[in-house]
Design a protein around this motif. Structure first.
Motif, PDB file in Angstrom:
ATOM      1  N   LYS A 174       0.830  -1.202   0.000  1.00 52.56           N
ATOM      2  CA  LYS A 174       0.000   0.000   0.000  1.00 52.56           C
ATOM      3  C   LYS A 174       0.866   1.254   0.000  1.00 52.56           C
ATOM      4  O   LYS A 174       0.611   2.198  -0.748  1.00 52.56           O
ATOM      5  CB  LYS A 174      -0.942  -0.011   1.209  1.00 52.56           C
ATOM      6  CG  LYS A 174      -1.937   1.106   1.199  1.00 52.56           C
ATOM      7  CD  LYS A 174      -2.920   0.973   2.332  1.00 52.56           C
ATOM      8  CE  LYS A 174      -3.945   2.091   2.270  1.00 52.56           C
ATOM      9  NZ  LYS A 174      -4.914   2.005   3.342  1.00 52.56           N
TER      10      LYS A 174
ATOM     11  N   GLY B  81       2.329   1.859  -3.374  1.00 52.26           N
ATOM     12  CA  GLY B  81       1.362   1.932  -4.465  1.00 52.26           C
ATOM     13  C   GLY B  81       1.464   0.809  -5.469  1.00 52.26           C
ATOM     14  O   GLY B  81       1.176   0.995  -6.639  1.00 52.26           O
TER      15      GLY B  81
ATOM     16  N   GLU C 162       0.220  -2.317  -7.383  1.00 48.76           N
ATOM     17  CA  GLU C 162      -1.068  -2.937  -7.692  1.00 48.76           C
ATOM     18  C   GLU C 162      -0.807  -4.372  -8.112  1.00 48.76           C
ATOM     19  O   GLU C 162      -0.150  -4.602  -9.128  1.00 48.76           O
ATOM     20  CB  GLU C 162      -1.771  -2.197  -8.822  1.00 48.76           C
ATOM     21  CG  GLU C 162      -2.219  -0.805  -8.447  1.00 48.76           C
ATOM     22  CD  GLU C 162      -2.960  -0.117  -9.585  1.00 48.76           C
ATOM     23  OE1 GLU C 162      -3.666  -0.808 -10.335  1.00 48.76           O
ATOM     24  OE2 GLU C 162      -2.802   1.093  -9.702  1.00 48.76           O
TER      25      GLU C 162
ATOM     26  N   ASP D 201     -10.247  -1.354 -14.107  1.00 46.61           N
ATOM     27  CA  ASP D 201      -9.804  -0.600 -12.936  1.00 46.61           C
ATOM     28  C   ASP D 201      -8.546   0.200 -13.246  1.00 46.61           C
ATOM     29  O   ASP D 201      -8.400   1.349 -12.818  1.00 46.61           O
ATOM     30  CB  ASP D 201      -9.564  -1.537 -11.750  1.00 46.61           C
ATOM     31  CG  ASP D 201     -10.860  -2.100 -11.183  1.00 46.61           C
ATOM     32  OD1 ASP D 201     -11.942  -1.523 -11.439  1.00 46.61           O
ATOM     33  OD2 ASP D 201     -10.795  -3.130 -10.482  1.00 46.61           O
ATOM     34  N   ARG D 202      -7.649  -0.387 -14.022  1.00 44.23           N
ATOM     35  CA  ARG D 202      -6.416   0.313 -14.401  1.00 44.23           C
ATOM     36  C   ARG D 202      -6.734   1.530 -15.271  1.00 44.23           C
ATOM     37  O   ARG D 202      -6.140   2.603 -15.108  1.00 44.23           O
ATOM     38  CB  ARG D 202      -5.477  -0.644 -15.140  1.00 44.23           C
ATOM     39  CG  ARG D 202      -4.086  -0.066 -15.367  1.00 44.23           C
ATOM     40  CD  ARG D 202      -3.127  -1.110 -15.902  1.00 44.23           C
ATOM     41  NE  ARG D 202      -3.200  -1.323 -17.327  1.00 44.23           N
ATOM     42  CZ  ARG D 202      -2.683  -0.507 -18.255  1.00 44.23           C
ATOM     43  NH1 ARG D 202      -2.078   0.592 -17.907  1.00 44.23           N
ATOM     44  NH2 ARG D 202      -2.780  -0.797 -19.530  1.00 44.23           N
TER      45      ARG D 202
ATOM     46  N   LEU E 147      -9.561   3.290 -15.248  1.00 45.51           N
ATOM     47  CA  LEU E 147     -10.196   4.305 -14.393  1.00 45.51           C
ATOM     48  C   LEU E 147      -9.161   5.004 -13.516  1.00 45.51           C
ATOM     49  O   LEU E 147      -9.231   6.218 -13.321  1.00 45.51           O
ATOM     50  CB  LEU E 147     -11.311   3.677 -13.555  1.00 45.51           C
ATOM     51  CG  LEU E 147     -12.507   3.172 -14.377  1.00 45.51           C
ATOM     52  CD1 LEU E 147     -13.447   2.341 -13.504  1.00 45.51           C
ATOM     53  CD2 LEU E 147     -13.251   4.333 -15.037  1.00 45.51           C
ATOM     54  N   THR E 148      -8.191   4.263 -13.027  1.00 37.54           N
ATOM     55  CA  THR E 148      -7.118   4.856 -12.230  1.00 37.54           C
ATOM     56  C   THR E 148      -6.299   5.824 -13.081  1.00 37.54           C
ATOM     57  O   THR E 148      -5.925   6.910 -12.634  1.00 37.54           O
ATOM     58  CB  THR E 148      -6.195   3.760 -11.643  1.00 37.54           C
ATOM     59  OG1 THR E 148      -6.990   2.931 -10.785  1.00 37.54           O
ATOM     60  CG2 THR E 148      -5.036   4.339 -10.865  1.00 37.54           C
ATOM     61  N   GLU E 149      -6.028   5.451 -14.315  1.00 40.13           N
ATOM     62  CA  GLU E 149      -5.291   6.324 -15.228  1.00 40.13           C
ATOM     63  C   GLU E 149      -6.075   7.607 -15.492  1.00 40.13           C
ATOM     64  O   GLU E 149      -5.508   8.699 -15.471  1.00 40.13           O
ATOM     65  CB  GLU E 149      -5.005   5.583 -16.543  1.00 40.13           C
ATOM     66  CG  GLU E 149      -4.166   6.359 -17.530  1.00 40.13           C
ATOM     67  CD  GLU E 149      -2.735   6.597 -17.083  1.00 40.13           C
ATOM     68  OE1 GLU E 149      -2.126   7.574 -17.564  1.00 40.13           O
ATOM     69  OE2 GLU E 149      -2.195   5.822 -16.266  1.00 40.13           O
TER      70      GLU E 149
ATOM     71  N   ASP F  28      -8.101   9.068 -13.574  1.00 45.94           N
ATOM     72  CA  ASP F  28      -8.069   9.910 -12.369  1.00 45.94           C
ATOM     73  C   ASP F  28      -6.921  10.910 -12.409  1.00 45.94           C
ATOM     74  O   ASP F  28      -6.990  11.960 -11.780  1.00 45.94           O
ATOM     75  CB  ASP F  28      -7.932   9.057 -11.099  1.00 45.94           C
ATOM     76  CG  ASP F  28      -9.207   8.312 -10.754  1.00 45.94           C
ATOM     77  OD1 ASP F  28     -10.289   8.675 -11.262  1.00 45.94           O
ATOM     78  OD2 ASP F  28      -9.113   7.334  -9.974  1.00 45.94           O
ATOM     79  N   LYS F  29      -5.871  10.604 -13.146  1.00 44.48           N
ATOM     80  CA  LYS F  29      -4.694  11.475 -13.222  1.00 44.48           C
ATOM     81  C   LYS F  29      -4.876  12.625 -14.210  1.00 44.48           C
ATOM     82  O   LYS F  29      -4.093  13.566 -14.210  1.00 44.48           O
ATOM     83  CB  LYS F  29      -3.472  10.661 -13.656  1.00 44.48           C
ATOM     84  CG  LYS F  29      -3.129   9.503 -12.751  1.00 44.48           C
ATOM     85  CD  LYS F  29      -2.002   8.679 -13.364  1.00 44.48           C
ATOM     86  CE  LYS F  29      -1.779   7.383 -12.608  1.00 44.48           C
ATOM     87  NZ  LYS F  29      -0.797   6.526 -13.303  1.00 44.48           N
TER      88      LYS F  29
ATOM     89  N   ARG G 224     -14.835   8.277 -19.192  1.00 44.98           N
ATOM     90  CA  ARG G 224     -14.936   7.628 -17.876  1.00 44.98           C
ATOM     91  C   ARG G 224     -16.269   6.897 -17.746  1.00 44.98           C
ATOM     92  O   ARG G 224     -16.312   5.742 -17.328  1.00 44.98           O
ATOM     93  CB  ARG G 224     -14.804   8.660 -16.748  1.00 44.98           C
ATOM     94  CG  ARG G 224     -15.128   8.055 -15.383  1.00 44.98           C
ATOM     95  CD  ARG G 224     -14.876   9.017 -14.257  1.00 44.98           C
ATOM     96  NE  ARG G 224     -13.496   9.036 -13.848  1.00 44.98           N
ATOM     97  CZ  ARG G 224     -12.875   8.041 -13.227  1.00 44.98           C
ATOM     98  NH1 ARG G 224     -13.511   6.918 -12.965  1.00 44.98           N
ATOM     99  NH2 ARG G 224     -11.621   8.125 -12.880  1.00 44.98           N
TER     100      ARG G 224
END
Length: 121
Positions: A11, A14, A16, A34-35, A37-39, A41-42, A93
């Motif tokens: 954690k 970071g 994954e 998920d990857r 969506l995480t991207e 977010d940036k 998104r």
């Protein structure tokens, strides 16, 4: 004195955990969604969606204000899971979130035909 647990270190740094080679198509697709969506977010603007490669689910360029979004795993597009959306971060998104919900509702049996198609190539 005990040191940190592996989970705490993962954690903290970071990391994954990757889906394993033995995981089924559903798990791979969920991990990829998920990857993505995480991207996203940036990103601050849709210009950041542009690129030179197709390593993400969204196309590297928009065409006439639209952006192609394709679910993929194992470096290949999933047949039938390609759509177009407005060229905005919110639309891309939302499209990926919708694809993720579809995948989440599926089972590995749902993807049997896709797995068979991939074996034939």
């Amino acid at each position: 004195m005990a040191g940190p647990t592996l989970e705490e270190l993962i954690k903290e740094f970071g990391i994954e955990p990757a889906s394993t080679q033995t995981s089924g198509p559903r798990a791979k697709l969920l991990a990829q969604a998920d990857r993505m969506l995480t991207e996203l977010d940036k990103y601050k603007g849709e210009d950041e969606l542009d690129g030179d490669t197709t390593r993400f689910w969204w196309a590297p360029q928009s065409v006439y204000g639209k952006r192609r979004v394709s679910a993929r795993y194992g470096g290949k597009v999933v047949e039938g899971l390609t759509t177009t959306t407005d060229n905005t971060l919110a639309s891309v998104r939302s499209t990926i979130e919708t694809l993720r919900k579809l995948i989440e509702k599926s089972t590995d049996d749902t993807w049997a035909a896709e797995e068979e198609r991939r074996k034939k190539k």
